[in-house]
Motif scaffolding. Structure first.
Motif, short mmCIF file in Angstrom:
data_model
loop_
_atom_site.label_atom_id
_atom_site.label_comp_id
_atom_site.label_asym_id
_atom_site.label_seq_id
_atom_site.Cartn_x
_atom_site.Cartn_y
_atom_site.Cartn_z
N LEU A 36 0.98 4.96 -5.09
CA LEU A 36 2.13 4.26 -4.53
C LEU A 36 1.68 3.22 -3.51
CD1 LEU A 36 5.17 3.89 -4.17
CD2 LEU A 36 5.18 5.87 -2.64
N ILE B 120 2.40 -0.83 -3.47
CA ILE B 120 2.96 -1.54 -2.31
C ILE B 120 2.03 -2.68 -1.89
CG2 ILE B 120 3.64 -1.32 0.11
CD1 ILE B 120 4.31 1.65 -0.54
N GLY C 243 2.50 3.06 7.55
CA GLY C 243 3.37 4.10 7.04
C GLY C 243 3.55 5.27 7.98
N GLN D 65 8.52 -0.66 -0.24
CA GLN D 65 8.21 0.67 -0.76
C GLN D 65 9.47 1.38 -1.24
OE1 GLN D 65 6.27 3.00 2.32
NE2 GLN D 65 8.15 4.05 2.84
N ARG E 169 6.54 9.10 2.28
CA ARG E 169 7.13 7.76 2.39
C ARG E 169 8.65 7.74 2.26
NH1 ARG E 169 3.67 3.79 3.28
NH2 ARG E 169 1.53 4.53 3.31
#
Length: 201
Positions: free
Chosen positions: A36, A40, A55, A90, A108
């Motif tokens: 992921l 991003i 993050g 995201q 996330r």
């Protein structure tokens, strides 16, 4: 409706990522964690290391401005700090992955991003401090800081990030369908429970 997506939120050191990965392997589903981050990075043009770091942190954006940008066309606004723009990117990627279906997504705020879908199973993995402290020392080695301090710092960052972007309390049971104590149940048993729940619904 059958479950197509499982989200895994977790306390640092609880084994949530490992559990999510094993669940995906058992079900034959796609798994998104570092993958992921790569997506991003490709979308934003920023380094993966920056995305990993950002993050963990909530910025001080005015909540009205952020809400406006989230609802604006395309969900992008140059008036927002980069951390907020990354969250929007995201969020959109997580929704796109869910549309493709059959995947496990770790962290996330994925539970929040997919809160309106009824084909998701949202899980939260936690454990007591002693279990997590022992685990991070075994996995990541000794550091200058005590393992307990590292746990607190990581969890505090995740709590602030989640609160800032969702308006909800991180780790609150009402945000999830299943909450599991990996220290008490064990990693493998947690995997079994999630897999069985995904198949039963």
């Amino acid at each position: 409706m059958s479950i197509k997506v499982i989200t895994v939120s977790r306390q640092f050191g609880s084994g949530g990522r490992t559990i999510g990965h094993e669940v995906a392997k058992r079900l034959g589903w796609d798994f998104y964690d570092k993958e992921l981050v790569k997506k991003i990075a490709a979308e934003s043009g920023l380094a993966e290391s920056y995305i990993l770091e950002s993050g963990e942190y909530a910025c001080s954006t005015n909540s009205f401005l952020f809400s406006w940008a989230m609802n604006s066309a395309g969900g992008r606004s140059g008036s927002l700090p980069m951390s907020d723009q990354l969250f929007i990117i995201q969020n959109n990627i997580i929704r796109d992955l869910a549309e493709k279906g059959n995947c496990v997504i770790v962290g996330r705020c994925s539970d929040y991003a997919l809160r309106d879908r009824d084909d998701c199973l949202h899980t939260y993995v936690h454990a007591d401090t002693a279990f997590r402290a022992d685990r991070i020392v075994r996995l990541y080695g000794e550091r200058t800081d005590t393992p307990e301090k590292r746990l607190k710092e990581k969890d505090d960052k995740r709590r602030a990030y989640y609160r800032h972007y969702t308006g909800h309390n991180w780790g609150a049971a009402e945000n999830f369908h299943i909450c599991l104590d990996s220290g008490r149940l064990g990693i493998e048993r947690c995997v079994d429970i999630i897999v069985d729940a995904a198949k039963m619904v």
